[in-house]
Design a protein around this motif. Structure first.
Motif, short mmCIF file in Angstrom:
data_model
loop_
_atom_site.label_atom_id
_atom_site.label_comp_id
_atom_site.label_asym_id
_atom_site.label_seq_id
_atom_site.Cartn_x
_atom_site.Cartn_y
_atom_site.Cartn_z
N HIS A 101 -20.11 8.92 5.52
CA HIS A 101 -21.08 7.82 5.55
C HIS A 101 -21.22 7.10 4.21
N GLY A 102 -20.60 7.62 3.18
CA GLY A 102 -20.70 7.00 1.88
C GLY A 102 -19.55 6.05 1.59
N ARG A 103 -19.62 5.43 0.43
CA ARG A 103 -18.54 4.54 0.01
C ARG A 103 -17.27 5.35 -0.25
N VAL A 104 -16.12 4.70 -0.08
CA VAL A 104 -14.86 5.36 -0.36
C VAL A 104 -14.82 5.85 -1.81
N ILE A 105 -15.26 5.02 -2.73
CA ILE A 105 -15.17 5.40 -4.13
C ILE A 105 -16.14 6.51 -4.51
N ASP A 106 -17.09 6.81 -3.64
CA ASP A 106 -18.04 7.89 -3.90
C ASP A 106 -17.65 9.20 -3.20
N CYS A 107 -16.56 9.19 -2.46
CA CYS A 107 -16.15 10.40 -1.73
C CYS A 107 -15.88 11.53 -2.72
N THR A 108 -16.42 12.70 -2.44
CA THR A 108 -16.22 13.84 -3.32
C THR A 108 -14.80 14.38 -3.17
N ALA A 109 -14.34 15.07 -4.19
CA ALA A 109 -13.02 15.70 -4.12
C ALA A 109 -12.97 16.71 -2.98
N GLU A 110 -14.08 17.45 -2.80
CA GLU A 110 -14.11 18.46 -1.75
C GLU A 110 -14.07 17.81 -0.36
N GLY A 111 -14.82 16.72 -0.19
CA GLY A 111 -14.81 16.03 1.10
C GLY A 111 -13.48 15.40 1.40
N PHE A 112 -12.87 14.79 0.39
CA PHE A 112 -11.56 14.18 0.57
C PHE A 112 -10.52 15.23 0.94
N TYR A 155 -15.98 2.52 8.61
CA TYR A 155 -14.95 3.54 8.85
C TYR A 155 -14.70 4.35 7.58
N ASN A 156 -14.94 3.71 6.44
CA ASN A 156 -15.02 4.38 5.14
C ASN A 156 -13.80 5.23 4.83
N ILE A 157 -14.00 6.45 4.38
CA ILE A 157 -12.89 7.26 3.87
C ILE A 157 -11.87 7.59 4.94
N MET A 158 -12.25 7.49 6.22
CA MET A 158 -11.28 7.80 7.26
C MET A 158 -10.17 6.76 7.33
N GLY A 159 -10.40 5.57 6.77
CA GLY A 159 -9.32 4.59 6.70
C GLY A 159 -8.15 5.09 5.86
N PRO A 160 -8.38 5.45 4.58
CA PRO A 160 -7.31 6.03 3.78
C PRO A 160 -6.72 7.30 4.39
N VAL A 161 -7.55 8.12 5.01
CA VAL A 161 -7.04 9.35 5.62
C VAL A 161 -6.08 9.03 6.77
N LYS A 162 -6.46 8.08 7.63
CA LYS A 162 -5.57 7.70 8.73
C LYS A 162 -4.31 7.01 8.21
N ALA A 163 -4.42 6.28 7.09
CA ALA A 163 -3.23 5.68 6.49
C ALA A 163 -2.25 6.77 6.07
N ALA A 164 -2.76 7.85 5.51
CA ALA A 164 -1.91 8.97 5.14
C ALA A 164 -1.28 9.61 6.38
N LEU A 165 -2.06 9.71 7.46
CA LEU A 165 -1.54 10.27 8.70
C LEU A 165 -0.38 9.44 9.24
N GLU A 166 -0.52 8.13 9.18
CA GLU A 166 0.56 7.26 9.64
C GLU A 166 1.79 7.38 8.75
N ALA A 167 1.59 7.56 7.45
CA ALA A 167 2.71 7.72 6.53
C ALA A 167 3.47 9.01 6.81
N VAL A 168 2.76 10.12 7.02
CA VAL A 168 3.46 11.37 7.29
C VAL A 168 4.17 11.32 8.64
N THR A 169 3.64 10.52 9.57
CA THR A 169 4.32 10.33 10.85
C THR A 169 5.70 9.73 10.62
N ARG A 170 5.78 8.70 9.79
CA ARG A 170 7.07 8.06 9.51
C ARG A 170 8.04 9.02 8.82
N TYR A 171 7.54 9.74 7.82
CA TYR A 171 8.43 10.65 7.09
C TYR A 171 8.90 11.81 7.97
N ALA A 172 7.99 12.35 8.78
CA ALA A 172 8.38 13.44 9.69
C ALA A 172 9.40 12.95 10.71
#
Length: 254
Positions: A101-112, A155-172
């Motif tokens: 629920h927070g800003r992307v730039i405020d996401c904690t290392a543990e949460g990320f 959508y916040n931090i889940m945007g970058p997370v889903k971007a990573a998911l799409e990237a690993v899909t391509r590499y896999a």
């Protein structure tokens, strides 16, 4: 066309009868696939087991993707009962509430780290365990969202997370293509699922998406299941590495 008779499928991510994974499980079973279905924990089991039994799932087991022991037990059972696996569906995501629920730039290392581990790296771990059971080829699928490619309010931090998911899909997909194993990301527009309910103002997002989409309505879990069935079929053997939008055209409208 698109018969899955005699094939096997592992479904990870059913929470209730509104889950995308449930729509996919129904479609795969309807085309003839034998199912293995997982549930997160004892609290989730009463909601998932009746659905799995309704589809005649041959394997119903717990799976917290953070547990190597549960993963090993699940794949040992698949190996013992079937000796193979044709389709993997990964439909799970998580982020701690405060970080979501927070800003992307405020996401904690543990949460990320938690969001990336459960939402992204778990897909890689499941693919790695599935690979030896896909000696004759197979299909691995995960679930993404338009927020991976464009900024979506709340959508916040889940945007970058889903971007990573799409990237690993391509590499896999590139790495497993020579073995005849395809890898895909399914990207429906906003759907009223348990996971989506944690996102602020999600009802507003759904209404806006329906208004913007060329067909002026949202996709359903049945729509996603129908597409997943095609990707799991022999007819889709030459398709891999893509992010497949199943959203009534929502993603193409500026």
């Amino acid at each position: 066309m698109f018969s899955l008779e005699g094939t096997t499928a592992l479904i990870v991510g059913i929470a209730n009868d509104q889950s995308i994974a449930w729509g996919c499980a129904k479609a795969l079973q309807n085309r003839g696939a034998k199912l293995a279905v997982t549930y997160l924990n004892e609290k989730a089991e009463p909601h998932v087991r009746p659905l799995a039994e309704q589809l005649g799932a041959e394997i119903i087991m717990p799976l917290d993707v953070r547990s190597d022991e549960q993963s090993e037990a699940l794949f040992s059972e698949i190996r013992a009962q079937w000796g193979r696996l044709d389709t993997l569906l990964h439909s799970i995501a998580f982020c701690p509430k405060d970080d979501l629920h927070g800003r992307v730039i405020d996401c904690t290392a543990e949460g990320f780290a938690a969001a990336m581990d459960i939402s992204v790296h778990s897909f890689l771990r499941l693919i790695r365990r599935s690979e030896p059971l896909m000696g004759d080829g197979g299909t691995c699928m995960t679930v993404s969202f338009y927020g991976a490619d464009r900024v979506v309010d709340h959508y916040n931090i889940m945007g970058p997370v889903k971007a990573a998911l799409e990237a690993v899909t391509r590499y896999a997909a590139a790495e497993l293509g020579p073995k005849g194993i395809s890898v895909h990301a399914l990207s429906p527009g906003p759907l009223k699922t348990r996971a989506a309910s944690g996102i602020d103002y999600f009802d507003d997002l759904m209404n806006q998406a329906a208004a913007r989409a060329p067909i002026h309505k949202l996709a359903t879990i049945e729509d996603v299941g129908a597409f997943a069935t095609f990707l799991a079929s022999r007819e889709a053997a030459n398709v891999t590495g893509g992010v497949h939008y199943i959203d009534g055209g929502y993603s193409v409208v500026a």
